[in-house]
Design a protein around this motif. Structure first.
Motif, PDB file in Angstrom:
ATOM      1  N   LEU A 223      -7.752   0.465 -13.899  1.00  0.00           N
ATOM      2  CA  LEU A 223      -9.181   0.148 -13.831  1.00  0.00           C
ATOM      3  C   LEU A 223      -9.975   0.889 -14.900  1.00  0.00           C
ATOM      4  O   LEU A 223     -11.011   0.389 -15.377  1.00  0.00           O
ATOM      5  N   ALA A 224      -9.507   2.080 -15.278  1.00  0.00           N
ATOM      6  CA  ALA A 224     -10.260   2.895 -16.233  1.00  0.00           C
ATOM      7  C   ALA A 224      -9.919   2.602 -17.681  1.00  0.00           C
ATOM      8  O   ALA A 224     -10.610   3.086 -18.590  1.00  0.00           O
ATOM      9  N   ASP A 225      -8.890   1.816 -17.926  1.00  0.00           N
ATOM     10  CA  ASP A 225      -8.400   1.592 -19.291  1.00  0.00           C
ATOM     11  C   ASP A 225      -9.334   0.635 -20.046  1.00  0.00           C
ATOM     12  O   ASP A 225      -9.382  -0.566 -19.743  1.00  0.00           O
ATOM     13  N   PRO A 226     -10.072   1.121 -21.053  1.00  0.00           N
ATOM     14  CA  PRO A 226     -11.020   0.242 -21.755  1.00  0.00           C
ATOM     15  C   PRO A 226     -10.345  -0.689 -22.751  1.00  0.00           C
ATOM     16  O   PRO A 226     -10.981  -1.633 -23.240  1.00  0.00           O
ATOM     17  N   THR A 227      -9.080  -0.448 -23.070  1.00  0.00           N
ATOM     18  CA  THR A 227      -8.394  -1.270 -24.075  1.00  0.00           C
ATOM     19  C   THR A 227      -7.578  -2.392 -23.450  1.00  0.00           C
ATOM     20  O   THR A 227      -7.030  -3.232 -24.177  1.00  0.00           O
ATOM     21  N   LEU A 228      -7.479  -2.427 -22.128  1.00  0.00           N
ATOM     22  CA  LEU A 228      -6.622  -3.392 -21.444  1.00  0.00           C
ATOM     23  C   LEU A 228      -7.307  -4.753 -21.340  1.00  0.00           C
ATOM     24  O   LEU A 228      -8.465  -4.852 -20.932  1.00  0.00           O
ATOM     25  N   ARG A 229      -6.592  -5.803 -21.714  1.00  0.00           N
ATOM     26  CA  ARG A 229      -7.094  -7.169 -21.554  1.00  0.00           C
ATOM     27  C   ARG A 229      -6.543  -7.704 -20.237  1.00  0.00           C
ATOM     28  O   ARG A 229      -5.326  -7.771 -20.040  1.00  0.00           O
ATOM     29  N   HIS A 230      -7.431  -8.138 -19.346  1.00  0.00           N
ATOM     30  CA  HIS A 230      -7.006  -8.434 -17.979  1.00  0.00           C
ATOM     31  C   HIS A 230      -7.862  -9.526 -17.360  1.00  0.00           C
ATOM     32  O   HIS A 230      -8.998  -9.774 -17.778  1.00  0.00           O
ATOM     33  N   GLY A 231      -7.309 -10.151 -16.335  1.00  0.00           N
ATOM     34  CA  GLY A 231      -8.073 -11.074 -15.519  1.00  0.00           C
ATOM     35  C   GLY A 231      -8.859 -10.310 -14.462  1.00  0.00           C
ATOM     36  O   GLY A 231      -8.968  -9.074 -14.516  1.00  0.00           O
ATOM     37  N   PRO A 232      -9.445 -10.992 -13.473  1.00  0.00           N
ATOM     38  CA  PRO A 232     -10.177 -10.308 -12.413  1.00  0.00           C
ATOM     39  C   PRO A 232      -9.259  -9.328 -11.677  1.00  0.00           C
ATOM     40  O   PRO A 232      -8.136  -9.678 -11.302  1.00  0.00           O
ATOM     41  N   LEU A 233      -9.730  -8.103 -11.488  1.00  0.00           N
ATOM     42  CA  LEU A 233      -8.925  -7.057 -10.868  1.00  0.00           C
ATOM     43  C   LEU A 233      -9.568  -6.554  -9.580  1.00  0.00           C
ATOM     44  O   LEU A 233     -10.791  -6.368  -9.506  1.00  0.00           O
ATOM     45  N   GLU A 234      -8.722  -6.321  -8.587  1.00  0.00           N
ATOM     46  CA  GLU A 234      -9.114  -5.611  -7.374  1.00  0.00           C
ATOM     47  C   GLU A 234      -8.077  -4.518  -7.133  1.00  0.00           C
ATOM     48  O   GLU A 234      -6.885  -4.727  -7.343  1.00  0.00           O
ATOM     49  N   ALA A 235      -8.531  -3.378  -6.696  1.00  0.00           N
ATOM     50  CA  ALA A 235      -7.627  -2.320  -6.242  1.00  0.00           C
ATOM     51  C   ALA A 235      -7.882  -2.128  -4.752  1.00  0.00           C
ATOM     52  O   ALA A 235      -9.012  -1.810  -4.351  1.00  0.00           O
ATOM     53  N   LEU A 236      -6.862  -2.362  -3.947  1.00  0.00           N
ATOM     54  CA  LEU A 236      -6.972  -2.219  -2.498  1.00  0.00           C
ATOM     55  C   LEU A 236      -6.238  -0.960  -2.072  1.00  0.00           C
ATOM     56  O   LEU A 236      -5.019  -0.845  -2.274  1.00  0.00           O
ATOM     57  N   PHE A 237      -6.963  -0.017  -1.472  1.00  0.00           N
ATOM     58  CA  PHE A 237      -6.391   1.240  -1.001  1.00  0.00           C
ATOM     59  C   PHE A 237      -6.527   1.308   0.522  1.00  0.00           C
ATOM     60  O   PHE A 237      -7.642   1.399   1.055  1.00  0.00           O
ATOM     61  N   THR A 238      -5.402   1.252   1.208  1.00  0.00           N
ATOM     62  CA  THR A 238      -5.399   1.205   2.668  1.00  0.00           C
ATOM     63  C   THR A 238      -5.258   2.600   3.263  1.00  0.00           C
ATOM     64  O   THR A 238      -4.878   3.561   2.585  1.00  0.00           O
ATOM     65  N   LEU A 239      -5.542   2.678   4.564  1.00  0.00           N
ATOM     66  CA  LEU A 239      -5.520   3.943   5.299  1.00  0.00           C
ATOM     67  C   LEU A 239      -4.362   3.968   6.294  1.00  0.00           C
ATOM     68  O   LEU A 239      -3.900   2.922   6.755  1.00  0.00           O
ATOM     69  N   GLU A 240      -3.895   5.160   6.596  1.00  0.00           N
ATOM     70  CA  GLU A 240      -2.984   5.432   7.719  1.00  0.00           C
ATOM     71  C   GLU A 240      -1.693   4.610   7.662  1.00  0.00           C
ATOM     72  O   GLU A 240      -1.119   4.281   8.692  1.00  0.00           O
ATOM     73  N   GLU A 241      -1.215   4.357   6.459  1.00  0.00           N
ATOM     74  CA  GLU A 241       0.038   3.610   6.335  1.00  0.00           C
ATOM     75  C   GLU A 241       1.202   4.382   6.926  1.00  0.00           C
ATOM     76  O   GLU A 241       2.102   3.806   7.554  1.00  0.00           O
ATOM     77  N   GLU A 242       1.216   5.698   6.714  1.00  0.00           N
ATOM     78  CA  GLU A 242       2.372   6.489   7.097  1.00  0.00           C
ATOM     79  C   GLU A 242       2.500   6.714   8.601  1.00  0.00           C
ATOM     80  O   GLU A 242       3.582   7.035   9.084  1.00  0.00           O
ATOM     81  N   THR A 243       1.429   6.559   9.344  1.00  0.00           N
ATOM     82  CA  THR A 243       1.498   6.821  10.779  1.00  0.00           C
ATOM     83  C   THR A 243       1.480   5.567  11.628  1.00  0.00           C
ATOM     84  O   THR A 243       2.121   5.524  12.682  1.00  0.00           O
ATOM     85  N   SER A 244       0.748   4.542  11.208  1.00  0.00           N
ATOM     86  CA  SER A 244       0.591   3.388  12.097  1.00  0.00           C
ATOM     87  C   SER A 244       0.459   2.058  11.368  1.00  0.00           C
ATOM     88  O   SER A 244       0.376   1.020  12.027  1.00  0.00           O
ATOM     89  N   MET A 245       0.435   2.066  10.042  1.00  0.00           N
ATOM     90  CA  MET A 245       0.093   0.860   9.281  1.00  0.00           C
ATOM     91  C   MET A 245      -1.300   0.358   9.667  1.00  0.00           C
ATOM     92  O   MET A 245      -1.633  -0.821   9.472  1.00  0.00           O
ATOM     93  N   GLY A 246      -2.124   1.250  10.206  1.00  0.00           N
ATOM     94  CA  GLY A 246      -3.421   0.845  10.744  1.00  0.00           C
ATOM     95  C   GLY A 246      -4.306   0.140   9.748  1.00  0.00           C
ATOM     96  O   GLY A 246      -4.949  -0.861  10.068  1.00  0.00           O
ATOM     97  N   GLY A 247      -4.365   0.644   8.508  1.00  0.00           N
ATOM     98  CA  GLY A 247      -5.226   0.018   7.520  1.00  0.00           C
ATOM     99  C   GLY A 247      -4.842  -1.412   7.235  1.00  0.00           C
ATOM    100  O   GLY A 247      -5.698  -2.305   7.178  1.00  0.00           O
ATOM    101  N   ALA A 248      -3.557  -1.657   7.053  1.00  0.00           N
ATOM    102  CA  ALA A 248      -3.097  -3.022   6.792  1.00  0.00           C
ATOM    103  C   ALA A 248      -3.263  -3.906   8.019  1.00  0.00           C
ATOM    104  O   ALA A 248      -3.693  -5.060   7.914  1.00  0.00           O
ATOM    105  N   LEU A 249      -2.923  -3.373   9.193  1.00  0.00           N
ATOM    106  CA  LEU A 249      -3.023  -4.176  10.417  1.00  0.00           C
ATOM    107  C   LEU A 249      -4.464  -4.591  10.709  1.00  0.00           C
ATOM    108  O   LEU A 249      -4.716  -5.680  11.230  1.00  0.00           O
ATOM    109  N   GLN A 250      -5.408  -3.725  10.364  1.00  0.00           N
ATOM    110  CA  GLN A 250      -6.819  -4.002  10.646  1.00  0.00           C
ATOM    111  C   GLN A 250      -7.578  -4.511   9.419  1.00  0.00           C
ATOM    112  O   GLN A 250      -8.803  -4.633   9.469  1.00  0.00           O
TER     113      GLN A 250
END
Length: 495
Positions: free
Chosen positions: A128-155
């Motif tokens: 996301l920070a790279d000013p030289t990168l040529r790219h299409g529309p970008l989203e960065a998805l950062f989920t929560l509590e993956e290691e204990t319950s997968m809660g972020g993905a499940l919800q």
């Protein structure tokens, strides 16, 4: 803290990983990191929002001329496994991770490193920070509590994400790309067991089993490493003829980490101590012989304790509990016939606790077949029902069905050949990537998963090969650019 990370290449990625190491983020305590990333996004001029559960999304508009390219979602989880060696006090909610370099690998001092999945998150931020990168529309998805319950993905909110291609950055083997994973569920067993007063002549003793390697309960389940809870049941059965009764027990700390240590307080007659010590010494040699070449550090000790104890489980209750835990499924249950060399179904006796007669077990069942996960849970219910325990299933999540001929996978394979001169190994993993859950909510997504070379995940032995991080970065950067090229398949073909 961790200033030496700024000297590694690619510098942009490692600087973000330094931020993650310096910001405590065990599962359930990701709020400080979320706030830090939101402030960073503001400074970068990036759009950002959260869903109702708190999962974080950062967005970057396409480069000029690439607006029609398919949207790409860079996905990882913010939390890390909190494991520390017994002799290394560390508060994961307050203390930063202290890293060091040894023989080309980055490690942490006495704790998990958090390369799982911190390096995936850092790579997404660097994209996301790279000013030289040529790219299409970008989203960065950062989920929560993956290691204990997968809660972020499940919800995860439905209808929220906009992209068509998802790059999961949570794999741990260079030269490999993952297109499927196991599903799983937590099996929780609880009971209130009868106790009775210590008799005259009985004294409390502390039994410890330590020195195992531990590891990831999916990736490392077939390595033959010891499970401290399973091995401790063998020890307790060996001490049963000495009349030992359980006062309390603590084994394992996370249901998705192979337990490295287990501790029990026993009520034992003083005149049985010498026999118990002899049995313990013999069994220790036996277990080390069985684990030779795989997990050779096991130690057993039985010592007096300063703690006072008035009651222990009754002899019958202690006997039945130990027998049930000894008989419980543990380790690999079945190998896959459809995917040779891959575990199909397994179980990890992850966390076992007993205090004042209150017993609790949390096991993690994994399988490529959801029906096998349910069957394993039913077996726990049948077994522990014999001692009057209650069993329930929590945090169930589906597997990720492979799509071996997807256009996205073909793009990655071609890029891998072009950049590295080798064909990537296409794999299905016996671990709980979030892709199965995300695919259930967004069935139109094409997904692959790849990452740098990480070993010892979920244990204080966790380490990442530094050279593989640069290789991972170049592949990720090249793929994002490749997917934005006019010569790439059109959005419909990639959907």
């Amino acid at each position: 803290m961790n200033a030496h990370l700024d000297q590694l290449a690619p510098q942009a990625l490692w600087q973000h990983f330094r931020t993650l190491c310096n910001t405590p983020r065990p599962s359930g305590h990701e709020a400080a990191l979320v706030a830090t990333l939101e402030a960073w996004a503001e400074a970068q001029g990036l759009a950002h929002d959260r869903d109702a559960y708190g999962n974080l999304r950062l967005k970057k508009a396409a480069s000029p001329g690439c607006e029609a390219a398919p949207g790409v979602i860079l996905q990882g989880h913010l939390d890390m496994v909190a494991q520390a060696n017994a002799d290394h006090p560390h508060d994961f909610t307050r203390d930063p991770i202290k890293t060091y370099i040894e023989d080309g690998w980055l490690r942490a001092r006495g704790t998990t490193l958090g390369a799982d999945n911190g390096l995936g998150v850092a790579a997404a931020l660097a994209i996301l920070a790279d000013p030289t990168l040529r790219h299409g529309p970008l989203e960065a998805l950062f989920t929560l509590e993956e290691e204990t319950s997968m809660g972020g993905a499940l919800q995860l909110a439905e209808g929220w994400l906009e992209g068509q291609l998802l790059l999961n950055l949570d794999s741990e083997d260079r030269g490999e790309v993952y297109i499927g994973c196991a599903g799983g569920a937590d099996v929780v067993v609880e009971a209130q067991l009868p106790t009775s007063a210590l008799s005259e002549g009985e004294h409390p003793y502390r039994l410890a089993l330590t020195g195992l390697r531990g590891g990831h309960s999916g990736i490392d389940i077939a390595t033959g490493r010891g499970n401290a809870n399973r091995l401790m049941m063998r020890v307790l059965r060996a001490l049963a003829p000495c009349g030992a009764r359980l006062i309390d027990y603590r084994g394992g700390t996370l249901r998705n980490a192979l337990p490295r240590e287990a501790f029990a307080t026993l009520a034992l007659a003083e005149d049985e101590l010498a026999v118990a010590q002899a049995r313990l010494a013999a069994l220790g040699e036996e277990l080390r012989s069985e684990l030779a070449g795989v997990d050779e550090g096991l130690t057993l000790s039985l010592t007096t304790t300063d703690g006072a104890a008035d009651e222990a489980l009754t002899a019958t209750a202690s006997h039945l509990l130990v027998d049930a835990l000894h008989a419980a499924p543990c380790g690999v249950e079945r190998m896959s016939s459809a995917v040779p060399g891959v575990v199909e179904t397994s179980n990890n006796l992850g966390v076992v606790a007993l205090s004042e007669g209150r017993f609790r077990l949390c096991a993690l069942v994994r399988s490529l077949r959801d029906s096998a996960t349910q069957d394993m849970a039913d077996r726990f219910s049948a077994l522990f029902g014999l001692i009057g325990a209650r069993t329930r299933v929590e945090n169930a999540y589906p597997g990720w069905a492979p799509a071996p001929h997807s256009p996205l996978l073909e793009r990655f394979k071609r890029l891998h050949r072009d950049q590295l001169g080798t064909e990537p190994a296409v794999k299905v993993i016996h671990a709980g990537l979030e892709c199965g859950i995300l695919g259930g909510k967004y069935p139109q997504l094409q997904m692959i998963s790849f990452g740098p070379q990480i070993r010892g995940a979920h244990s204080p032995d966790e380490r990442v090969e530094i050279d593989s991080v640069n290789e991972f970065w170049l592949l990720l950067r090249g793929l994002v650019e490749d997917l934005a090229m006019p010569t790439a398949p059109d959005a419909a073909g990639m959907a």
